[in-house]
Design an enzyme around this catalytic site. Structure first.
Site, PDB file in Angstrom:
ATOM      1  N   LYS A  19       8.542 -16.459   2.315  1.00  0.00           N
ATOM      2  CA  LYS A  19       8.197 -15.116   1.641  1.00  0.00           C
ATOM      3  C   LYS A  19       8.939 -14.162   2.783  1.00  0.00           C
ATOM      4  CE  LYS A  19       6.592 -16.627  -1.998  1.00  0.00           C
ATOM      5  NZ  LYS A  19       7.315 -16.540  -3.181  1.00  0.00           N
ATOM      6  N   ARG A  24     -10.245  11.017 -12.540  1.00  0.00           N
ATOM      7  CA  ARG A  24      -9.002  10.633 -12.688  1.00  0.00           C
ATOM      8  C   ARG A  24      -8.434  10.108 -13.937  1.00  0.00           C
ATOM      9  NH1 ARG A  24      -6.243   9.145  -6.962  1.00  0.00           N
ATOM     10  NH2 ARG A  24      -4.384   9.833  -8.044  1.00  0.00           N
ATOM     11  N   ARG A  52       2.246   2.418   0.211  1.00  0.00           N
ATOM     12  CA  ARG A  52       0.916   2.448   0.583  1.00  0.00           C
ATOM     13  C   ARG A  52       0.730   2.702   2.035  1.00  0.00           C
ATOM     14  NH1 ARG A  52      -2.146   0.374  -3.437  1.00  0.00           N
ATOM     15  NH2 ARG A  52      -3.955   1.536  -2.722  1.00  0.00           N
ATOM     16  N   LYS A  67     -10.735  -7.314 -10.190  1.00  0.00           N
ATOM     17  CA  LYS A  67     -11.177  -5.984  -9.869  1.00  0.00           C
ATOM     18  C   LYS A  67     -11.562  -5.817 -11.486  1.00  0.00           C
ATOM     19  CE  LYS A  67      -8.239  -4.525  -6.280  1.00  0.00           C
ATOM     20  NZ  LYS A  67      -7.127  -3.532  -5.797  1.00  0.00           N
ATOM     21  N   PRO A  88     -11.326   1.501  -6.253  1.00  0.00           N
ATOM     22  CA  PRO A  88     -12.334   0.437  -5.865  1.00  0.00           C
ATOM     23  C   PRO A  88     -11.830  -0.937  -5.807  1.00  0.00           C
ATOM     24  CG  PRO A  88     -13.269   1.832  -7.710  1.00  0.00           C
ATOM     25  CD  PRO A  88     -11.767   2.400  -7.238  1.00  0.00           C
ATOM     26  N   GLU A  89     -12.209  -1.655  -4.745  1.00  0.00           N
ATOM     27  CA  GLU A  89     -11.611  -3.119  -4.652  1.00  0.00           C
ATOM     28  C   GLU A  89     -12.564  -4.095  -5.224  1.00  0.00           C
ATOM     29  OE1 GLU A  89      -9.440  -3.247  -0.904  1.00  0.00           O
ATOM     30  OE2 GLU A  89      -8.750  -1.147  -1.287  1.00  0.00           O
ATOM     31  N   HIS A 116     -17.066  14.351 -16.405  1.00  0.00           N
ATOM     32  CA  HIS A 116     -16.149  13.326 -16.266  1.00  0.00           C
ATOM     33  C   HIS A 116     -16.804  11.935 -16.654  1.00  0.00           C
ATOM     34  CE1 HIS A 116     -13.214  15.628 -14.036  1.00  0.00           C
ATOM     35  NE2 HIS A 116     -14.195  16.192 -13.325  1.00  0.00           N
TER      36      HIS A 116
END
Length: 278
Positions: A150, A109, A259, A57, A2-3, A90
């Site tokens: 950067k 998880r 990712r 988050k 979840p973002e 869960h």
């Protein structure tokens, strides 16, 4: 994982059922999350919930004694249920409040967290966070200045919480696509004009996802048990090999910082937003 849109959707969903209510008791069925559930969670009887906030988050439940800090981890979700709803495998943590509702935390998880802090200023998990992407603090000038010199690839750089919070894998890919910027460029290559466009697209993509209840790819559910519907509008994320919705060329996938990154090499040299289907 979840973002920001998913966490903000959860915050908005649970807030009306918690604020002004008193915690009757908590149930911890499995304390073995990413970090052990704080012992204080079981000692909050008779504490009223003053507010439900979000930072990055993290969900923040304000009580007179301090703050409950909740992170949804990789697969967590929060639902508001009636008192007679039986717990399943869960379902690890419940907060039972005075209106008869249960705030139930489900996490297959077990990579989330339920922590306690007397004040947010001393919380280690909230230290050193960058600005909120939907705030006035997150500007094109800020992003341009932050990116100078950067060499890090721009996509993992955007996912760094010290740069800006809450922009994870899904929304970094989607925002870069909308801005017409390839994800394998160095962050330091951003121009002034691209910084203006990228900040605008990040804000637009996040806001639209919040309107759609976030993105459900696997486990995330809104507080009423419904999925997030932004998954149906994803332009590139999770669509490797499928035709780009803008040009028809196949969406590509690459690994950046361990990712998966999704992009259209044909489109991402010119801005797509605001010429988006939504």
């Amino acid at each position: 994982m979840p973002e920001l849109p998913e966490v903000e959707t959860s915050r908005r969903g649970i807030e009306p059922y918690l604020v002004g209510q008193t915690i009757l008791y908590a149930v911890v069925r499995n304390a073995r999350l990413r970090w052990p559930v704080s012992d204080e969670i079981l000692t909050l009887s008779d504490q009223p919930v003053l507010s439900v906030q979000r930072r990055a988050k993290y969900l923040l439940l304000e009580l007179p004694k301090g703050w409950i800090i909740i992170h949804l981890g990789m697969s967590g979700s929060l639902r508001v249920l009636s008192e007679e709803t039986a717990a399943e495998k869960h379902d690890h943590v419940d907060l039972v409040v005075s209106n008869g509702k249960i705030l139930r935390y489900t996490d297959p998880r077990r990579f989330g967290a339920w922590l306690w802090a007397k004040d947010l200023e001393t919380s280690n998990v909230l230290a050193h966070l960058g600005p909120e992407p939907l705030s006035d603090e997150f500007t094109a000038q800020y992003l341009f200045d932050k990116s100078r010199n950067k060499r890090t690839l721009i996509k993992p750089w955007l996912m760094d919480n010290k740069v800006v919070v809450g922009v994870g894998n899904i929304y970094a890919s989607e925002s870069l696509f909308a801005a017409g910027i390839l994800p394998d460029r160095a962050a330091g290559s951003l121009t002034d004009a691209e910084s203006v466009l990228l900040v605008a697209t990040i804000k637009a993509v996040l806001l639209h996802s919040i309107e759609q209840g976030g993105t459900t790819l696997r486990d995330f559910l809104q507080s009423d048990g419904k999925p997030g519907y932004f998954a149906q509008e994803l332009q590139v994320y999770g669509r490797a090999g499928e035709p780009c919705r803008q040009c028809g060329h196949p969406i590509e996938i690459a690994k950046h910082g361990q990712r998966s990154t999704f992009f259209c090499r044909h489109c991402q040299f010119r801005p797509i937003w605001p010429i988006m289907l939504w």
